[in-house]
Structure formats: structure tokens, C-alpha cells
Design an enzyme around this catalytic site. Structure first.
Site, PDB file in Angstrom:
ATOM      1  CE  LYS A 155      -1.412  -4.804   3.316  1.00 55.74           C
ATOM      2  NZ  LYS A 155      -1.580  -6.149   2.794  1.00 55.74           N
ATOM      3  CE1 TYR A 196      -3.948  -3.198   5.562  1.00 49.11           C
ATOM      4  CE2 TYR A 196      -3.666  -0.836   5.251  1.00 49.11           C
ATOM      5  CZ  TYR A 196      -3.826  -2.107   4.723  1.00 49.11           C
ATOM      6  OH  TYR A 196      -3.848  -2.271   3.361  1.00 49.11           O
ATOM      7  CB  SER A 227      -0.861  -0.030   1.269  1.00 48.46           C
ATOM      8  OG  SER A 227      -1.435   1.230   1.504  1.00 48.46           O
TER       9      SER A 227
HETATM   10  P1  NAD Z   1     -10.683  -7.711   1.302  1.00 48.51           P
HETATM   11  O1  NAD Z   1     -10.883  -7.712   2.773  1.00 48.51           O
HETATM   12  O2  NAD Z   1     -11.877  -7.518   0.434  1.00 48.51           O
HETATM   13  O3  NAD Z   1      -9.924  -9.046   0.848  1.00 48.51           O
HETATM   14  C1  NAD Z   1      -8.992  -9.702   1.677  1.00 48.51           C
HETATM   15  C2  NAD Z   1      -9.411 -11.159   1.734  1.00 48.51           C
HETATM   16  O4  NAD Z   1      -8.487 -11.869   2.571  1.00 48.51           O
HETATM   17  C3  NAD Z   1     -10.803 -11.359   2.332  1.00 48.51           C
HETATM   18  O5  NAD Z   1     -11.570 -12.147   1.439  1.00 48.51           O
HETATM   19  C4  NAD Z   1     -10.538 -12.105   3.653  1.00 48.51           C
HETATM   20  O6  NAD Z   1     -11.582 -12.998   3.974  1.00 48.51           O
HETATM   21  C5  NAD Z   1      -9.221 -12.791   3.363  1.00 48.51           C
HETATM   22  N1  NAD Z   1      -8.391 -13.092   4.546  1.00 48.51           N
HETATM   23  C6  NAD Z   1      -8.035 -12.250   5.554  1.00 48.51           C
HETATM   24  N2  NAD Z   1      -7.249 -12.911   6.436  1.00 48.51           N
HETATM   25  C7  NAD Z   1      -7.105 -14.179   5.968  1.00 48.51           C
HETATM   26  C8  NAD Z   1      -6.414 -15.333   6.443  1.00 48.51           C
HETATM   27  N3  NAD Z   1      -5.725 -15.323   7.592  1.00 48.51           N
HETATM   28  N4  NAD Z   1      -6.483 -16.470   5.712  1.00 48.51           N
HETATM   29  C9  NAD Z   1      -7.180 -16.517   4.556  1.00 48.51           C
HETATM   30  N5  NAD Z   1      -7.866 -15.453   4.070  1.00 48.51           N
HETATM   31  C10 NAD Z   1      -7.818 -14.310   4.773  1.00 48.51           C
HETATM   32  O7  NAD Z   1      -9.585  -6.583   0.964  1.00 48.51           O
HETATM   33  P2  NAD Z   1      -9.142  -5.978  -0.429  1.00 48.51           P
HETATM   34  O8  NAD Z   1      -9.571  -4.562  -0.472  1.00 48.51           O
HETATM   35  O9  NAD Z   1      -9.494  -6.894  -1.531  1.00 48.51           O
HETATM   36  O10 NAD Z   1      -7.561  -5.963  -0.209  1.00 48.51           O
HETATM   37  C11 NAD Z   1      -6.740  -7.022  -0.650  1.00 48.51           C
HETATM   38  C12 NAD Z   1      -5.328  -6.776  -0.183  1.00 48.51           C
HETATM   39  O11 NAD Z   1      -4.882  -5.523  -0.681  1.00 48.51           O
HETATM   40  C13 NAD Z   1      -5.172  -6.709   1.338  1.00 48.51           C
HETATM   41  O12 NAD Z   1      -3.956  -7.303   1.706  1.00 48.51           O
HETATM   42  C14 NAD Z   1      -5.149  -5.219   1.607  1.00 48.51           C
HETATM   43  O13 NAD Z   1      -4.475  -4.914   2.787  1.00 48.51           O
HETATM   44  C15 NAD Z   1      -4.414  -4.714   0.386  1.00 48.51           C
HETATM   45  N6  NAD Z   1      -4.711  -3.297   0.086  1.00 48.51           N
HETATM   46  C16 NAD Z   1      -6.005  -2.905  -0.055  1.00 48.51           C
HETATM   47  C17 NAD Z   1      -6.288  -1.570  -0.301  1.00 48.51           C
HETATM   48  C18 NAD Z   1      -7.718  -1.104  -0.442  1.00 48.51           C
HETATM   49  O14 NAD Z   1      -7.967   0.097  -0.386  1.00 48.51           O
HETATM   50  N7  NAD Z   1      -8.700  -1.970  -0.650  1.00 48.51           N
HETATM   51  C19 NAD Z   1      -5.246  -0.633  -0.422  1.00 48.51           C
HETATM   52  C20 NAD Z   1      -3.927  -1.082  -0.286  1.00 48.51           C
HETATM   53  C21 NAD Z   1      -3.675  -2.433  -0.028  1.00 48.51           C
HETATM   54  C1  UD1 Z   2      -6.739   4.857   3.872  1.00 52.76           C
HETATM   55  C2  UD1 Z   2      -5.720   4.383   4.875  1.00 52.76           C
HETATM   56  C3  UD1 Z   2      -4.613   3.637   4.160  1.00 52.76           C
HETATM   57  C4  UD1 Z   2      -5.194   2.519   3.290  1.00 52.76           C
HETATM   58  C5  UD1 Z   2      -6.197   3.136   2.319  1.00 52.76           C
HETATM   59  C6  UD1 Z   2      -6.842   2.131   1.429  1.00 52.76           C
HETATM   60  C7  UD1 Z   2      -5.794   6.025   6.701  1.00 52.76           C
HETATM   61  C8  UD1 Z   2      -5.049   7.104   7.437  1.00 52.76           C
HETATM   62  N1  UD1 Z   2      -5.178   5.506   5.614  1.00 52.76           N
HETATM   63  O1  UD1 Z   2      -6.116   5.781   3.012  1.00 52.76           O
HETATM   64  O2  UD1 Z   2      -3.724   3.087   5.110  1.00 52.76           O
HETATM   65  O3  UD1 Z   2      -4.163   1.867   2.555  1.00 52.76           O
HETATM   66  O4  UD1 Z   2      -7.215   3.798   3.085  1.00 52.76           O
HETATM   67  O5  UD1 Z   2      -7.661   1.262   2.169  1.00 52.76           O
HETATM   68  O6  UD1 Z   2      -6.889   5.662   7.081  1.00 52.76           O
HETATM   69  N2  UD1 Z   2     -12.528  11.015   3.637  1.00 52.76           N
HETATM   70  C9  UD1 Z   2     -13.550  11.870   4.003  1.00 52.76           C
HETATM   71  N3  UD1 Z   2     -14.681  11.305   4.558  1.00 52.76           N
HETATM   72  C10 UD1 Z   2     -14.836   9.956   4.737  1.00 52.76           C
HETATM   73  C11 UD1 Z   2     -13.766   9.101   4.347  1.00 52.76           C
HETATM   74  C12 UD1 Z   2     -12.629   9.667   3.811  1.00 52.76           C
HETATM   75  O7  UD1 Z   2     -13.455  13.081   3.847  1.00 52.76           O
HETATM   76  O8  UD1 Z   2     -15.878   9.532   5.264  1.00 52.76           O
HETATM   77  C13 UD1 Z   2     -11.320  11.609   3.011  1.00 52.76           C
HETATM   78  C14 UD1 Z   2     -10.033  11.343   3.788  1.00 52.76           C
HETATM   79  O9  UD1 Z   2      -9.818  12.364   4.751  1.00 52.76           O
HETATM   80  C15 UD1 Z   2      -9.010  11.364   2.638  1.00 52.76           C
HETATM   81  C16 UD1 Z   2      -9.786  10.793   1.442  1.00 52.76           C
HETATM   82  O10 UD1 Z   2     -11.161  10.978   1.758  1.00 52.76           O
HETATM   83  O11 UD1 Z   2      -8.629  12.684   2.344  1.00 52.76           O
HETATM   84  C17 UD1 Z   2      -9.520   9.322   1.183  1.00 52.76           C
HETATM   85  O12 UD1 Z   2      -9.737   8.605   2.396  1.00 52.76           O
HETATM   86  P1  UD1 Z   2      -9.709   6.990   2.455  1.00 52.76           P
HETATM   87  O13 UD1 Z   2     -10.608   6.451   1.393  1.00 52.76           O
HETATM   88  O14 UD1 Z   2      -9.972   6.583   3.852  1.00 52.76           O
HETATM   89  O15 UD1 Z   2      -8.226   6.628   2.002  1.00 52.76           O
HETATM   90  P2  UD1 Z   2      -6.821   7.107   2.631  1.00 52.76           P
HETATM   91  O16 UD1 Z   2      -6.995   7.925   3.835  1.00 52.76           O
HETATM   92  O17 UD1 Z   2      -6.019   7.671   1.511  1.00 52.76           O
END
Ligand code: NAD
Ligand code: UD1
Length: 340
Positions: free
Chosen positions: A154, A150, A125
Site C-alpha cells: 500500500k 501487505y 489503508s
Molecule cells: P477483497 O479481497 O474482498 O476484495 C479484493 C478483490 O480483488 C477480490 O474480489 C479479489 O478476487 C480481487 N483481486 C485480487 N487480486 C486481483 C488481481 N490480480 N486481478 C483482479 N482481481 C484481483 O478485499 P476488500 O476487503 O474488499 O478490500 C478491497 C481493497 O481495500 C484491497 O485493496 C484492500 O487491500 C483494501 N483495504 C481493505 C481493508 C479491509 O479491512 N478490508 C482495509 C484497508 C484497505
Molecule cells: C489489520 C492490519 C492492517 C489492515 C487492517 C484491515 C495488522 C497488524 N494490521 O489492522 O494492516 O489494514 O487489519 O484489514 O494485522 N483482535 C483481537 N482478536 C482477534 C483479531 C483482532 O483481539 O482475533 C484485535 C487486534 O489486536 C486489534 C483489533 O482487534 O487490537 C483490530 O484488529 P484487526 O481487525 O486485525 O485490525 P488491525 O489490526 O487494526
């Protein structure tokens, strides 16, 4: 290639499965369903036009169960999505986050190497950059202080993977640093299925638009950005999913250790996103300005050049597709997949 997809039933995993099959790969999913619903996999199979996706309801911390999966299937590579991902929950339950994300990945890596599979793409991330020293953020930008457990999982797992690859050059490790994934498959059949009150901006907007929440709180309008609200690099999940398919090519080329930002390179403010959502979808999104959220930074967006040059990958979907597809998913599935 035959790919082990951990966490494949989740948001990004399900979209990546569609793109893997479209590119001619096959996949096996391991997921403990702690934050997902197996309905997503049925829908992926439908979209991909295949009968069924091989799926094991297995926790990656369960070594014996994981060993069994590896004894049944040969894997060319693993795309590792499985992990807990809520920033706010990680602050309340740090032990659970470190245990799930770190222990799970350590067990997975050990089972992989025991079975001779040393190719992994890891979901990292942009949070690992902390408050970035330069914007746009290149992969050369040093990692920073994370503001929550969290984020630290990462950052720590990036280090674990880096050290393992250094000690054994047979490993190919690709760290993909996602910026802010939004949107959904254009079919409206798979998308993000958040549990409880969403933390992230886009699912909050869609839940306000559909009437589940009264109004969006905009966290701060006094940042040093053009309209005072936070600026982020939102990326359509289909583009992100395709980035994983391109990263497999790096593995085929024996990349060793490689790190890529997956973003568009374009920053949008909170109000840009709200206004685009209203204009494209013709729905109202009431909002009010609230205080800044602890731990937030003013602006964060990527320089995605490296992924373009080395992987041939570039995000193709813009803000209009992002807000359109997010709404299409929410409108067609007001309760997501139902209960997780
Ligand atoms: P998600 O929660 O939808 O998917 C993660 C999946 O992992 C889920 O289906 C959950 O059931 C499974 N899981 C969790 N722990 C497990 C375990 N111990 N064993 C087996 N399965 C397990 O999340 P996502 O948004 O699809 O994210 C996927 C990956 O990308 C994650 O590692 C997340 O941290 C990373 N990521 C997500 C975002 C985002 O904004 N969505 C941003 C940066 C990184
Ligand atoms: C967040 C996480 C980051 C994670 C990412 C994707 C934090 C500090 N960071 O990033 O670790 O990898 O999500 O899952 O939480 N906002 C509003 N109102 C809301 C929600 C968000 O104004 O109800 C604003 C936030 O202040 C920010 C932007 O929208 O400026 C994006 O927020 P968000 O979607 O939570 O992502 P990040 O904060 O970038």
C-alpha cells in the site's frame, strides 16, 4: 460517470457498486475472483435494481485481457480495489503479495493512460501510518514503517501513484486511507466473505457467535488504553462505500493529488466491540485474553475532518449499526457466498 471497478466482487467493492448505482453512475467490474464469488455481483444487481453488472473475470496483471476491456468500454475513472489483503499471508508469501499488488497496479495504470483514462481512486489503508506519531491521525501525519509486506504494498503504491501524478498533471489520483471496515449492507445480502480463519476482529466475532469458532482470543489487555485492549477506528462499510462516491466529485473538480482518511474519528476497544455485539444482537461471544499479537499497535483512529470539509463526506453509522449489520450478514449467510 462510467467507472471501472477492479476487485468489484470483493467486500468493499460490492458495497461500493451499490452506492455508485444509487448515485446514478454506471460500472464495469474486473475481478479474477481469487478472493471472491461472482454471487456477490448478482446480489448487488438485485439490490441496485438493475439487470446485470457488466463483469469480466480478468486478472489485472493480464495486459491483453485488460486492453480488451478498455477497447470495449470507455471509462471516466477507475476505483481500484483489486489486491491481496491478508496481513498474515503476506508475511508467508511476500513475493506473491508484491507481485500481485505492485505488478497488477502497474499494468492497470499503463493500460489506463494508453486509453486516456487518468482518474483513479486507490484503496489504501491506515496501515501506511505505521505506529502513528499523533492520534487522532490527520493526513499530515508522516507515513511510518509498515510491519508486513501487505502494508508495504500500500505504501509503495501510494508513492507510485504520487510520482505518476507529479510527472503528468492530467492525472487525478485520490488515495483513500481506510481505517477498519466492518458491517455489511443492511439487507444482509452482501458482506465480508473471509477465506479460512479470519485475521480481523469482526469476522472472528461473528464466527464465534454463530458457533464456527469456540472463542475469541483478545490479543492483549495491557495496552495503554482505557480498558487495556487495542483501540481502532471501525467504520461501517456502507459509509466507506459512500466515501468513494464522494471522492469521484474530487476527480470531477480536477483535484490532482488528494489524500483522505476514511474513518469515523471515534476509537473503540476490542472489548467495546465485543460488548456492543452481545448487547445489540443478544448472542453470546465467549472470549479469553491472549498475549499481544506481533505488529499490533495500542491505538489508531482518524481525524476525518479533511474528508468532511473537502468531500462533504462523513460516516453516519455508529457502533450499534456496525455490530447489527455484521451479525445480520453472518446469520443469513452462515457460509458466506459458499466456496470462493
Ligand atoms: P477483497 O479481497 O474482498 O476484495 C479484493 C478483490 O480483488 C477480490 O474480489 C479479489 O478476487 C480481487 N483481486 C485480487 N487480486 C486481483 C488481481 N490480480 N486481478 C483482479 N482481481 C484481483 O478485499 P476488500 O476487503 O474488499 O478490500 C478491497 C481493497 O481495500 C484491497 O485493496 C484492500 O487491500 C483494501 N483495504 C481493505 C481493508 C479491509 O479491512 N478490508 C482495509 C484497508 C484497505
Ligand atoms: C489489520 C492490519 C492492517 C489492515 C487492517 C484491515 C495488522 C497488524 N494490521 O489492522 O494492516 O489494514 O487489519 O484489514 O494485522 N483482535 C483481537 N482478536 C482477534 C483479531 C483482532 O483481539 O482475533 C484485535 C487486534 O489486536 C486489534 C483489533 O482487534 O487490537 C483490530 O484488529 P484487526 O481487525 O486485525 O485490525 P488491525 O489490526 O487494526
Amino acid at each position: 460517470m462510467n467507472i471501472l471497478v477492479t476487485g468489484g466482487a470483493g467486500f468493499i467493492g460490492s458495497h461500493t457498486l451499490v452506492e455508485l448505482y444509487a448515485a446514478g453512475h454506471t460500472a464495469v467490474v474486473v475481478d479474477n475472483l481469487s478472493n471472491s464469488n461472482p454471487e456477490s455481483l448478482l446480489r448487488v444487481a438485485d439490490i441496485a435494481g438493475i439487470g446485470v453488472i457488466p463483469f469480466y473475470q480478468v486478472d489485472i496483471r493480464n495486459r491483453a485481457a485488460l486492453e480488451k476491456v478498455f477497447s470495449i468500454h470507455h471509462f471516466d475513472a477507475c476505483i481500484h480495489f483489486a489486491g491481496l489483503k491478508s496481513v498474515s499471508e503476506s508475511v508467508e508469501k511476500p513475493w506473491e503479495y508484491y507481485e500481485n499488488n505492485l505488478s497488477g497496479t502497474l499494468v492497470l495504470l499503463d493500460v489506463m493512460r494508453r486509453h486516456g483514462c487518468k482518474n483513479i481512486i486507490f484503496s489504501s489503508s491506515a496501515t501506511v501510518y505505521g505506529d502513528p506519531q499523533e492520534i487522532p491521525i490527520t493526513e499530515q501525519c508522516p507515513k511510518g514503517q509498515c510491519t508486513n509486506p501487505y502494508g508495504w504494498t500500500k505504501s509503495m503504491l501510494e508513492q507510485v501513484l504520487t510520482d505518476i501524478q507529479k510527472s503528468d498533471p492530467e492525472w487525478n489520483v485520490v488515495l483513500l486511507r481506510y481505517f477498519n471496515p466492518v458491517g455489511a449492507h443492511p439487507s444482509g445480502r452482501i458482506g465480508e466473505n473471509p477465506n479460512g480463519i479470519p485475521n480481523n476482529l469482526m469476522p472472528y466475532i461473528t464466527q464465534v457467535a454463530i458457533g464456527k469458532r469456540k472463542e475469541l482470543g483478545v490479543f492483549g489487555n495491557d495496552y495503554p488504553t482505557p480498558d487495556g485492549t487495542g483501540v481502532r477506528d471501525y467504520i461501517h462499510v456502507v459509509d466507506l462505500a459512500r466515501g468513494h462516491v464522494c471522492a469521484l466529485n474530487a476527480i470531477l473538480r480536477s483535484c490532482g493529488m488528494a489524500i483522505y482518511n476514511l474513518g469515523t474519528g471515534q476509537g473503540y476497544s476490542v472489548l467495546d466491540m465485543v460488548k456492543a455485539f452481545i448487547a445489540v444482537n443478544h448472542v453470546d461471544v465467549p472470549y479469553s485474553i491472549k498475549p499481544r499479537r506481533a505488529g499490533d499497535i495500542a491505538a489508531c483512529y482518524s481525524d476525518p475532518t479533511k474528508a468532511q470539509v473537502e468531500l462533504g463526506w462523513k460516516a453516519e453509522r455508529g457502533i450499534n449499526e456496525m455490530v447489527r449489520d455484521s451479525w445480520n450478514w453472518q446469520r443469513n449467510n452462515p457460509d458466506g457466498y459458499g466456496n470462493n
